[in-house]
Design a protein around this motif. Structure first.
Motif, short mmCIF file in Angstrom:
data_model
loop_
_atom_site.label_atom_id
_atom_site.label_comp_id
_atom_site.label_asym_id
_atom_site.label_seq_id
_atom_site.Cartn_x
_atom_site.Cartn_y
_atom_site.Cartn_z
N SER A 138 -13.44 -30.78 -7.79
CA SER A 138 -14.81 -31.18 -8.09
C SER A 138 -14.76 -32.59 -8.65
CB SER A 138 -15.41 -30.23 -9.14
OG SER A 138 -16.60 -30.75 -9.70
N ILE A 139 -15.90 -33.29 -8.66
CA ILE A 139 -15.89 -34.55 -9.40
C ILE A 139 -15.75 -34.28 -10.90
CG2 ILE A 139 -17.07 -35.91 -7.67
CD1 ILE A 139 -19.64 -35.66 -9.31
N ALA A 140 -15.90 -33.02 -11.32
CA ALA A 140 -15.55 -32.65 -12.69
C ALA A 140 -14.04 -32.70 -12.91
CB ALA A 140 -16.07 -31.25 -13.02
N GLY A 141 -13.28 -32.84 -11.84
CA GLY A 141 -11.84 -33.07 -11.95
C GLY A 141 -11.49 -34.54 -12.08
N LEU A 142 -12.51 -35.40 -12.08
CA LEU A 142 -12.31 -36.85 -12.19
C LEU A 142 -13.02 -37.43 -13.40
CD1 LEU A 142 -12.98 -37.71 -8.43
CD2 LEU A 142 -10.76 -37.26 -9.51
N ALA A 143 -14.05 -36.77 -13.87
CA ALA A 143 -14.82 -37.23 -15.03
C ALA A 143 -15.42 -36.00 -15.70
CB ALA A 143 -15.91 -38.21 -14.60
N ALA A 144 -15.82 -36.18 -16.96
CA ALA A 144 -16.29 -35.03 -17.74
C ALA A 144 -17.80 -34.96 -17.79
CB ALA A 144 -15.74 -35.11 -19.16
N ASN A 177 -3.84 -31.52 0.05
CA ASN A 177 -4.84 -32.53 -0.31
C ASN A 177 -5.94 -31.88 -1.14
OD1 ASN A 177 -4.00 -35.07 1.25
ND2 ASN A 177 -3.96 -33.49 2.85
N CYS A 178 -6.57 -32.70 -1.97
CA CYS A 178 -7.57 -32.21 -2.90
C CYS A 178 -8.93 -32.80 -2.54
CB CYS A 178 -7.18 -32.61 -4.32
SG CYS A 178 -8.21 -31.89 -5.61
N LEU A 179 -9.94 -31.96 -2.49
CA LEU A 179 -11.30 -32.37 -2.18
C LEU A 179 -12.16 -32.22 -3.43
CD1 LEU A 179 -13.61 -33.16 -0.29
CD2 LEU A 179 -13.71 -30.77 0.47
N CYS A 180 -12.86 -33.27 -3.80
CA CYS A 180 -13.70 -33.28 -5.00
C CYS A 180 -15.16 -33.48 -4.62
CB CYS A 180 -13.25 -34.38 -5.96
SG CYS A 180 -11.61 -34.12 -6.65
N PRO A 181 -15.90 -32.40 -4.42
CA PRO A 181 -17.34 -32.54 -4.13
C PRO A 181 -18.14 -32.84 -5.39
CG PRO A 181 -16.43 -30.42 -3.35
CD PRO A 181 -15.46 -31.00 -4.31
N ALA A 236 -3.19 -35.67 9.78
CA ALA A 236 -1.77 -35.33 9.77
C ALA A 236 -0.92 -36.20 8.86
CB ALA A 236 -1.21 -35.39 11.21
N VAL A 237 -1.32 -37.42 8.59
CA VAL A 237 -0.51 -38.31 7.75
C VAL A 237 -0.95 -38.25 6.28
CG1 VAL A 237 -1.91 -40.42 7.90
CG2 VAL A 237 0.61 -40.59 7.79
N MET A 238 -1.94 -37.46 5.97
CA MET A 238 -2.45 -37.38 4.60
C MET A 238 -1.82 -36.23 3.84
SD MET A 238 -6.54 -38.09 5.13
CE MET A 238 -6.89 -37.78 3.40
N THR A 239 -1.27 -36.51 2.67
CA THR A 239 -0.86 -35.47 1.73
C THR A 239 -0.85 -36.07 0.34
OG1 THR A 239 0.67 -33.64 1.34
CG2 THR A 239 1.66 -35.80 1.81
N GLY A 240 -1.19 -35.26 -0.65
CA GLY A 240 -1.29 -35.74 -2.01
C GLY A 240 -2.53 -36.57 -2.26
N SER A 241 -3.45 -36.57 -1.32
CA SER A 241 -4.65 -37.40 -1.44
C SER A 241 -5.76 -36.65 -2.19
CB SER A 241 -5.17 -37.79 -0.06
OG SER A 241 -4.23 -38.58 0.63
N VAL A 242 -6.62 -37.43 -2.82
CA VAL A 242 -7.82 -36.90 -3.47
C VAL A 242 -9.02 -37.51 -2.75
CG1 VAL A 242 -9.14 -36.72 -5.59
CG2 VAL A 242 -6.63 -36.68 -5.67
N LEU A 243 -9.76 -36.67 -2.06
CA LEU A 243 -10.89 -37.12 -1.25
C LEU A 243 -12.18 -36.73 -1.97
CD1 LEU A 243 -11.28 -38.53 1.48
CD2 LEU A 243 -11.45 -36.28 2.54
N VAL A 244 -13.03 -37.72 -2.22
CA VAL A 244 -14.27 -37.49 -2.97
C VAL A 244 -15.45 -37.40 -2.00
CG1 VAL A 244 -15.81 -38.41 -4.75
CG2 VAL A 244 -13.34 -38.72 -4.96
N ALA A 245 -16.27 -36.37 -2.18
CA ALA A 245 -17.45 -36.16 -1.33
C ALA A 245 -18.64 -35.89 -2.24
CB ALA A 245 -17.21 -35.00 -0.37
N ASP A 246 -19.19 -36.95 -2.80
CA ASP A 246 -20.18 -36.80 -3.87
C ASP A 246 -21.45 -37.61 -3.65
OD1 ASP A 246 -19.27 -39.34 -4.27
OD2 ASP A 246 -18.80 -39.09 -6.40
N GLY A 247 -21.68 -38.08 -2.42
CA GLY A 247 -22.87 -38.87 -2.17
C GLY A 247 -22.86 -40.22 -2.85
N GLY A 248 -21.69 -40.62 -3.34
CA GLY A 248 -21.56 -41.90 -4.02
C GLY A 248 -21.69 -41.83 -5.53
N ALA A 249 -21.76 -40.63 -6.10
CA ALA A 249 -22.00 -40.49 -7.54
C ALA A 249 -20.96 -41.22 -8.38
CB ALA A 249 -22.03 -39.01 -7.92
N THR A 250 -19.68 -41.08 -8.03
CA THR A 250 -18.64 -41.70 -8.86
C THR A 250 -18.46 -43.18 -8.56
OG1 THR A 250 -16.99 -40.86 -7.27
CG2 THR A 250 -17.35 -39.57 -9.26
N ALA A 251 -19.22 -43.72 -7.61
CA ALA A 251 -19.21 -45.17 -7.37
C ALA A 251 -20.18 -45.91 -8.28
CB ALA A 251 -19.57 -45.46 -5.91
N VAL A 252 -21.01 -45.16 -9.01
CA VAL A 252 -22.05 -45.77 -9.83
C VAL A 252 -21.47 -46.20 -11.18
CG1 VAL A 252 -24.25 -45.34 -11.02
CG2 VAL A 252 -23.86 -44.44 -8.71
#
Length: 262
Positions: A138-144, A177-181, A236-252
């Motif tokens: 979750s994006i709760a895994g990146l910020a509180a 890989n980790c997905l943070c919605p 196939a070449v991705m591992t250990g990545s953190v992919l954010v899918a938050d509509g841009g929330a953490t870019a603000v």
């Protein structure tokens, strides 16, 4: 048919992101093992997919014996395991001083231990196939966020767990890989919206996404398509990545919100 011939184990598969992911994977040719604590929603999702392509396995995936049995049930039915989507989660909605020992343990089990135990029990089968693990954080895994210390802590820990798996098992052919919605329209999020008194559910979703660049929550189906990308050979070449899918929330940049035009 990006998952043709493959088998995926999905936790938290009865509702929300898990259910949408199971249906998306099946549409792409996968056979799916649906794990979760509640039998009825799992069987409903399996019924929509069809008995030849879906197996409902009710289990508490934080419990070693139940997780091991669910993995084995999938192997017995479908003969292999190629993908794990560790999606189950919830609990941990108190500030630190308000969190009891029981609530802390529930948060650990629901968010972290479920993922850890599932991945540990699935790794031998994944190594045989050269598999992929998708950890849904979750994006709760990146910020509180406020007042959800157990959830925030365990979702942060999932990022570290993902990277540890990627580091240790990449040479064995396993990707992780980790997905943070951000906000996603799910039954769990609906319940959170309903806590904002005086607002309809739609008004609540509009309020929590008003400063998000895309201005809306994701759908479970949109997140499922990202899970598909991470599970398939497209990544196939991705591992250990953190992919954010938050509509841009953490870019603000939050301190600059006061400068937004009215």
């Amino acid at each position: 048919m990006r998952l043709a011939g493959k088998v995926a184990l999905i936790t938290g598969a009865g509702t929300g992101i898990g259910a949408a992911t199971a249906q998306r994977f099946a549409a792409e040719g996968a056979r799916v093992v649906l794990a979760g604590r509640r039998k009825e929603p799992l069987e409903e999702v399996a019924g929509r997919i069809g008995p030849g392509a879906a197996l409902a396995t009710p289990a508490d995936m934080a419990d070693t014996s139940q997780a091991r049995a669910a993995v084995q049930a999938g192997l017995d039915r479908f003969g292999r395991l190629d993908v794990v989507v560790a999606n189950a989660g919830g609990h941990g909605a108190e500030a630190v001083a308000d969190t009891s020992d029981e609530s802390w343990r529930l948060a650990l089990d629901a968010n972290l231990n479920t993922c850890f135990v599932t991945c540990r029990e699935a790794l031998p089968a994944l190594m045989r196939q050269g598999g992929s693990i998708v950890v849904v954080s979750s994006i709760a895994g990146l910020a509180a966020a406020p007042g959800i210390s157990g959830y925030v802590t365990t979702k942060h820990a999932l990022v570290g767990l993902t990277r540890s798996i990627a580091r240790d098992y990449g040479r064995h052919g396993v990707r992780a890989n980790c997905l943070c919605p951000g906000w996603v329209r799910t039954p769990m999020a609906d319940e959170e919206m309903d806590q904002l008194t005086g607002l309809t559910r739609e008004q609540a979703y509009a309020l929590v996404t008003k400063d998000v660049p895309l201005g809306r929550p994701a759908t479970a189906e949109e997140i499922a398509r990202i899970c598909l990308f991470l599970a398939s050979d497209d990544s196939a070449v991705m591992t250990g990545s953190v992919l954010v899918a938050d509509g841009g929330a953490t870019a603000v940049d939050l301190p600059t919100l006061a400068f937004d035009s009215p």
